[in-house]
Motif scaffolding. Structure first.
Motif, PDB file in Angstrom:
ATOM      1  N   SER A 281      98.263  29.552  77.899  1.00 44.68           N
ATOM      2  CA  SER A 281      97.938  29.126  76.538  1.00 44.68           C
ATOM      3  C   SER A 281      98.392  27.696  76.252  1.00 44.68           C
ATOM      4  O   SER A 281      98.056  27.131  75.204  1.00 44.68           O
ATOM      5  CB  SER A 281      98.572  30.082  75.529  1.00 44.68           C
ATOM      6  N   ALA A 282      99.124  27.096  77.181  1.00 44.69           N
ATOM      7  CA  ALA A 282      99.596  25.727  76.950  1.00 44.69           C
ATOM      8  C   ALA A 282      98.499  24.694  77.202  1.00 44.69           C
ATOM      9  O   ALA A 282      98.664  23.521  76.869  1.00 44.69           O
ATOM     10  CB  ALA A 282     100.793  25.437  77.854  1.00 44.69           C
ATOM     11  N   VAL A 283      97.408  25.112  77.809  1.00 46.59           N
ATOM     12  CA  VAL A 283      96.394  24.125  78.215  1.00 46.59           C
ATOM     13  C   VAL A 283      95.045  24.396  77.553  1.00 46.59           C
ATOM     14  O   VAL A 283      94.540  25.524  77.570  1.00 46.59           O
ATOM     15  CB  VAL A 283      96.227  24.118  79.759  1.00 46.59           C
ATOM     16  N   THR A 284      94.496  23.334  76.955  1.00 46.18           N
ATOM     17  CA  THR A 284      93.135  23.373  76.421  1.00 46.18           C
ATOM     18  C   THR A 284      92.323  22.341  77.203  1.00 46.18           C
ATOM     19  O   THR A 284      92.780  21.205  77.381  1.00 46.18           O
ATOM     20  CB  THR A 284      93.133  22.999  74.923  1.00 46.18           C
ATOM     21  N   THR A 285      91.174  22.751  77.667  1.00 42.14           N
ATOM     22  CA  THR A 285      90.352  21.834  78.468  1.00 42.14           C
ATOM     23  C   THR A 285      89.198  21.299  77.634  1.00 42.14           C
ATOM     24  O   THR A 285      88.472  22.062  76.996  1.00 42.14           O
ATOM     25  CB  THR A 285      89.819  22.559  79.720  1.00 42.14           C
ATOM     26  N   ILE A 286      89.057  19.969  77.666  1.00 43.79           N
ATOM     27  CA  ILE A 286      87.960  19.330  76.942  1.00 43.79           C
ATOM     28  C   ILE A 286      86.895  18.904  77.959  1.00 43.79           C
ATOM     29  O   ILE A 286      87.189  18.152  78.899  1.00 43.79           O
ATOM     30  CB  ILE A 286      88.451  18.072  76.190  1.00 43.79           C
ATOM     31  N   THR A 287      85.698  19.409  77.781  1.00 46.41           N
ATOM     32  CA  THR A 287      84.577  19.003  78.644  1.00 46.41           C
ATOM     33  C   THR A 287      83.489  18.419  77.751  1.00 46.41           C
ATOM     34  O   THR A 287      83.551  18.533  76.528  1.00 46.41           O
ATOM     35  CB  THR A 287      83.982  20.201  79.408  1.00 46.41           C
ATOM     36  N   HIS A 288      82.497  17.817  78.381  1.00 50.90           N
ATOM     37  CA  HIS A 288      81.341  17.398  77.568  1.00 50.90           C
ATOM     38  C   HIS A 288      80.044  17.636  78.343  1.00 50.90           C
ATOM     39  O   HIS A 288      80.036  17.750  79.574  1.00 50.90           O
ATOM     40  CB  HIS A 288      81.475  15.938  77.120  1.00 50.90           C
ATOM     41  N   VAL A 289      78.985  17.687  77.589  1.00 46.98           N
ATOM     42  CA  VAL A 289      77.665  17.956  78.167  1.00 46.98           C
ATOM     43  C   VAL A 289      77.153  16.686  78.848  1.00 46.98           C
ATOM     44  O   VAL A 289      77.105  15.625  78.237  1.00 46.98           O
ATOM     45  CB  VAL A 289      76.672  18.387  77.059  1.00 46.98           C
ATOM     46  N   GLN A 290      76.799  16.861  80.142  1.00 44.70           N
ATOM     47  CA  GLN A 290      76.277  15.697  80.880  1.00 44.70           C
ATOM     48  C   GLN A 290      74.767  15.785  81.064  1.00 44.70           C
ATOM     49  O   GLN A 290      74.088  14.794  81.286  1.00 44.70           O
ATOM     50  CB  GLN A 290      76.941  15.619  82.249  1.00 44.70           C
ATOM     51  N   SER A 291      74.277  17.029  81.033  1.00 44.28           N
ATOM     52  CA  SER A 291      72.846  17.202  81.219  1.00 44.28           C
ATOM     53  C   SER A 291      72.452  18.550  80.625  1.00 44.28           C
ATOM     54  O   SER A 291      73.323  19.389  80.365  1.00 44.28           O
ATOM     55  CB  SER A 291      72.516  17.150  82.723  1.00 44.28           C
ATOM     56  N   LYS A 292      71.179  18.742  80.387  1.00 47.26           N
ATOM     57  CA  LYS A 292      70.717  20.036  79.858  1.00 47.26           C
ATOM     58  C   LYS A 292      69.300  20.286  80.320  1.00 47.26           C
ATOM     59  O   LYS A 292      68.586  19.357  80.717  1.00 47.26           O
ATOM     60  CB  LYS A 292      70.840  20.060  78.332  1.00 47.26           C
ATOM     61  N   ARG A 293      68.906  21.543  80.276  1.00 47.92           N
ATOM     62  CA  ARG A 293      67.556  21.896  80.733  1.00 47.92           C
ATOM     63  C   ARG A 293      67.167  23.212  80.084  1.00 47.92           C
ATOM     64  O   ARG A 293      67.981  24.146  80.032  1.00 47.92           O
ATOM     65  CB  ARG A 293      67.578  22.057  82.255  1.00 47.92           C
ATOM     66  N   LEU A 294      65.957  23.260  79.595  1.00 50.15           N
ATOM     67  CA  LEU A 294      65.481  24.511  79.004  1.00 50.15           C
ATOM     68  C   LEU A 294      64.736  25.289  80.090  1.00 50.15           C
ATOM     69  O   LEU A 294      63.815  24.778  80.717  1.00 50.15           O
ATOM     70  CB  LEU A 294      64.534  24.213  77.831  1.00 50.15           C
ATOM     71  N   VAL A 295      65.173  26.539  80.295  1.00 47.62           N
ATOM     72  CA  VAL A 295      64.641  27.336  81.399  1.00 47.62           C
ATOM     73  C   VAL A 295      64.067  28.625  80.828  1.00 47.62           C
ATOM     74  O   VAL A 295      64.592  29.161  79.855  1.00 47.62           O
ATOM     75  CB  VAL A 295      65.797  27.668  82.393  1.00 47.62           C
ATOM     76  N   LYS A 296      62.979  29.102  81.445  1.00 45.65           N
ATOM     77  CA  LYS A 296      62.444  30.401  81.028  1.00 45.65           C
ATOM     78  C   LYS A 296      62.692  31.409  82.146  1.00 45.65           C
ATOM     79  O   LYS A 296      62.462  31.092  83.321  1.00 45.65           O
ATOM     80  CB  LYS A 296      60.943  30.288  80.793  1.00 45.65           C
ATOM     81  N   ASP A 297      63.173  32.590  81.788  1.00 43.01           N
ATOM     82  CA  ASP A 297      63.348  33.597  82.831  1.00 43.01           C
ATOM     83  C   ASP A 297      62.009  34.271  83.110  1.00 43.01           C
ATOM     84  O   ASP A 297      60.987  33.924  82.505  1.00 43.01           O
ATOM     85  CB  ASP A 297      64.468  34.581  82.473  1.00 43.01           C
ATOM     86  N   LYS A 298      62.013  35.278  83.988  1.00 42.84           N
ATOM     87  CA  LYS A 298      60.731  35.846  84.424  1.00 42.84           C
ATOM     88  C   LYS A 298      60.000  36.575  83.285  1.00 42.84           C
ATOM     89  O   LYS A 298      58.789  36.762  83.344  1.00 42.84           O
ATOM     90  CB  LYS A 298      60.903  36.737  85.656  1.00 42.84           C
ATOM     91  N   ASP A 299      60.745  36.931  82.260  1.00 44.64           N
ATOM     92  CA  ASP A 299      60.087  37.572  81.100  1.00 44.64           C
ATOM     93  C   ASP A 299      59.684  36.547  80.034  1.00 44.64           C
ATOM     94  O   ASP A 299      59.295  36.912  78.922  1.00 44.64           O
ATOM     95  CB  ASP A 299      61.033  38.602  80.459  1.00 44.64           C
ATOM     96  N   GLY A 300      59.859  35.297  80.367  1.00 42.55           N
ATOM     97  CA  GLY A 300      59.471  34.257  79.414  1.00 42.55           C
ATOM     98  C   GLY A 300      60.546  33.953  78.377  1.00 42.55           C
ATOM     99  O   GLY A 300      60.330  33.159  77.466  1.00 42.55           O
ATOM    100  N   LYS A 301      61.719  34.573  78.541  1.00 42.32           N
ATOM    101  CA  LYS A 301      62.796  34.336  77.565  1.00 42.32           C
ATOM    102  C   LYS A 301      63.487  32.985  77.862  1.00 42.32           C
ATOM    103  O   LYS A 301      63.816  32.693  79.021  1.00 42.32           O
ATOM    104  CB  LYS A 301      63.810  35.481  77.674  1.00 42.32           C
ATOM    105  N   GLU A 302      63.698  32.233  76.810  1.00 49.68           N
ATOM    106  CA  GLU A 302      64.280  30.900  77.016  1.00 49.68           C
ATOM    107  C   GLU A 302      65.811  30.946  77.064  1.00 49.68           C
ATOM    108  O   GLU A 302      66.442  31.688  76.319  1.00 49.68           O
ATOM    109  CB  GLU A 302      63.878  29.970  75.864  1.00 49.68           C
ATOM    110  N   ILE A 303      66.352  30.135  77.942  1.00 51.55           N
ATOM    111  CA  ILE A 303      67.810  29.946  77.967  1.00 51.55           C
ATOM    112  C   ILE A 303      68.081  28.459  78.197  1.00 51.55           C
ATOM    113  O   ILE A 303      67.399  27.823  79.008  1.00 51.55           O
ATOM    114  CB  ILE A 303      68.492  30.843  79.036  1.00 51.55           C
TER     115      ILE A 303
END
Ligand SMILES: Cc1ncc(COP(=O)(O)O)c(C=O)c1O
Length: 410
Positions: A281-303
């Motif tokens: 609990s002593a550590v908090t990690t800060i990250t940031h978004v470097q890239s993103k991509r919209l993907v559809k699974d085989k049922d057409g659901k987006e993630i």
């Protein structure tokens, strides 16, 4: 020939804060500088002190020997050294690190049942006598290289709920193997002073301690017939470390187990080897978004896939290999949430921090925070694919710092 650059060096910064500064203030000021190349571990040393106070309040009869493997950041182990904990070391390097701070060898247990000979010789030279074993070959090795060692027989007692069963690798069977090993130790003239077990890590399982104590009790009794009057029980690790998981139920169970099985043994010392309990609990990690991509699974659901600047080869080994859930917090973002996955920066498809989580729409440079990331994180981080290690920003409050300065290490 040119000198090879050490690629694994950790970048580290240390700051003393006024007493009223909160971790959130620190995080806010880091975020003001915008996204950095490395992820950042905000390390709050006051939290380590607080954890130790809680341990002492709740389990005063059990002396903690911090498992250095969990997070060997020098400032963390130094705080613990000043607070007076013992240390569980698994290697020569860990023993060197602890001794170099001026910690007396009696405060170390060499809790690695399968010891390289070199480290055994080192332990002898530096009088680190207390050590675990779980097999006959190890006994012969100890007889040859460190016959004066104070031995602790590790038996197997698996919680069944933890991410990895410790007993697959270490620990003899208390019923079928321990008597033979103790007889062999006796024949070799070795000094076995007690027992140890480890129920397994991150199992959220306080119930198991009662059963383990029962086995320990029986083995204490049967050892008497072989001529050993044990004086030490090492109850291992397995304590939670996240701030949402208090140790109260563990402490209750362990106190009850001591009263149930060892009420009449005032000569028995109890120790534990908490790892993740202290630094998580002593550590908090800060990250940031470097890239993103919209993907559809085989049922057409987006993630939405987010790729951030830290992953399972950095802070999140446990998320990848042990399937431990981590909890991302998207900072300063509101709006409708969407099914998302958070990936690390490397090219390895294993490098997945969180396969499914609801997040608002994030842009490049937006921050994602992970709390409770101090256990088994920086120690396992590497520069796979050339990505940098997390950078450590370590903080301590003024009054805590003054208290620590006034606490000698011995
Ligand atoms: C021998 C030993 N002791 C203590 C620990 C620390 O365990 P935890 O982090 O679950 O407290 C470990 C972890 O692997 C271990 O192997």
């Amino acid at each position: 020939m040119s000198t090879r650059v050490h690629q694994m060096e950790r970048k580290c910064e240390f700051n003393i804060l006024a007493d009223n500064v909160k971790v959130q203030n620190v995080i806010d000021s880091i975020l003001e500088h915008g996204p950095q190349e490395e992820s950042i571990h905000v390390v709050d040393l006051d939290d380590i002190v607080k954890k130790h106070d809680i341990w002492l309040q709740q389990m005063s009869r059990v002396k903690p020997f911090y498992a250095v493997k969990c997070n060997d950041t020098q400032e963390i182990v130094q705080v613990l050294a000043k607070l007076g904990t013992g240390f569980d070391c698994a290697s020569k390097r860990e023993m060197e690190q602890i001794l170099a701070m001026g910690v007396k060898p009696e405060r170390i247990i060499f809790a690695q049942p399968a010891k390289p000979i070199e480290s055994l010789i080192y332990a002898k030279k530096h009088e680190i006598k207390l050590m675990t074993f779980d097999g006959q070959y190890e006994l012969h090795k100890i007889k040859q290289h460190f016959p004066e060692a104070l031995l602790v027989l590790r038996f197997r007692y698996d919680s069944g709920k933890s991410y990895g069963t410790m007993g697959k690798k270490f620990g003899c069977d208390a019923e079928s193997e321990a008597p033979g090993l103790l007889r062999l130790a006796k024949d070799l003239g070795l000094n076995v002073i007690g027992l140890s077990f480890h129920i397994g890590s991150a199992g959220d399982d306080w119930q198991s301690f009662m059963g383990a104590f029962e086995v320990a009790r029986k083995t204490f009794d049967s050892a008497k017939n072989i001529g050993y009057n044990f004086t030490l029980l090492d109850i291992g690790g397995g304590f939670p470390g996240a701030n949402c998981k208090p140790i109260d139920p563990y402490a209750k169970q362990i106190n009850k187990a001591i009263d149930t099985y060892f009420a009449n043994d005032s000569n028995v010392t109890f120790i534990a080897e908490p790892g993740r309990y202290y630094p998580t609990s002593a550590v908090t990690t800060i990250t940031h978004v470097q890239s993103k991509r919209l993907v559809k699974d085989k049922d057409g659901k987006e993630i939405m896939y987010y790729y951030v600047n830290d992953g399972i080869f950095g802070t999140f080994y446990s998320a990848g290999h042990e399937k431990q859930q981590v909890y991302p917090v998207a900072l300063n973002k509101e709006g409708p949430v969407k099914e998302s996955a958070i990936w690390g920066p490397s090219c390895d498809p294993l490098d997945l921090i969180r396969p499914s989580v609801l997040l608002p729409d994030l842009q490049f440079g937006d921050f994602i925070l992970f709390e409770n990331t101090g256990g088994y994180s920086i120690v396992l981080a590497n520069s796979f694919n050339g990505f940098p290690l997390p950078r450590l920003q370590i903080y301590v409050r003024e009054s805590t710092w003054a208290m620590l300065q006034n606490s000698p290490i011995n």
